[in-house]
Design an enzyme around this catalytic site. Sequence first.
Site, PDB file in Angstrom:
ATOM      1  N   SER A 145      29.000  39.760  27.280  1.00  0.00           N
ATOM      2  CA  SER A 145      27.332  39.432  27.671  1.00  0.00           C
ATOM      3  C   SER A 145      27.113  37.772  27.537  1.00  0.00           C
ATOM      4  CB  SER A 145      26.526  40.418  26.574  1.00  0.00           C
ATOM      5  OG  SER A 145      25.200  39.820  26.447  1.00  0.00           O
ATOM      6  N   TYR A 158      24.696  42.154  17.902  1.00  0.00           N
ATOM      7  CA  TYR A 158      25.282  42.273  19.167  1.00  0.00           C
ATOM      8  C   TYR A 158      25.772  41.002  19.811  1.00  0.00           C
ATOM      9  CZ  TYR A 158      25.459  43.518  24.241  1.00  0.00           C
ATOM     10  OH  TYR A 158      25.937  43.674  25.639  1.00  0.00           O
TER      11      TYR A 158
END
Length: 251
Positions: A145, A158
Site C-alpha cells: 500500500s 495497517y
Amino acid sequence: MVDLSGRTVLVTGGARGVGLAIARRCIDAGAAIIIADILAEEGARSAAELLASGAGACRFVRVDLGDPASIDALAVNIALTEGRIHGLINNAAIATNVGGKPFEEIDIGLWDQVMRVNIRGTWLVSRAMSPLIHDGSGRIVNMASDTALWGPTNLLAYVASKGAVLSMTRSMARELGARRIGVVAVAPGIMKNEATNYVPAQRHHEYETRRAVQGAQYPEDIVDVVAFALTEGALALTGQTIATNAGFWFK
C-alpha cells in the site's frame, strides 16, 4: 498485451475486490488461476464465474492466513493438483475497519490480528509455496500500500504491516535471486471497492484531488501492472516497489 499463457498463478484473497480483479485479468491473459481465500462461499462463486468465462482454468481453495496449518494444507493441495506454479500474488490482508484511531488507542487484539495475517501470513504463504515455484520463470507479487510510503494518520497497524511487506519484498528478492525468481511489491493508493467503504470521505477526496491524474481509482486500474510483474520479462524489477496510485505519491 500481457501474455500469461501456460502459467499457473495463485492469488490469495482472490474471492472479491482487488484480488478478484487481479485473478480476472490474469485469466484473461491466459493463466490458470487458483483463488485462495478465507471466504469460502464467495471464493467458490468467484472461481466458478471465472471458469465459466471460458478464458482459462480456475479453481478455489479455502485458506486461513492466520492459521499456519491451513497454509501448509494449501501448499499440499496445490502440489498434488497442479504440481508447480509460476506466480504467487500475496494479496490477502486485513484492511477493513483497521483505521480511525490514533496510535495510542489501537486495540492490542486488533494490532496482533493485523500483524498475524498481513505480515506473518504473507511470509508463511511465501515459505510454503517457495518449493513449488518454478526457478527462472517464477514471480511473486506482494500487494502492499502506498500508505507505507507516506504515513497517513490514524492507520498505524495497517501502515506498519504494509511497511513490513515492502521490507520483506527486498529480502525475499535477494534470497530468491539465485533461483532467478523475481519478487516485487505493488503499492496502490486508496481504491473504490468494498474494502475501503469504511474510509472517511475526506481521505478519498484527498486522494482523488491530489493525484497527478485526478479522480477515483479502481482495482481494474492496477491489474495490468500486476499482470506484467508476473511475466518472465519482469525479472529486472525484482526487489522494487511499484507505486500504482496515479501520481498521488512519487517514490
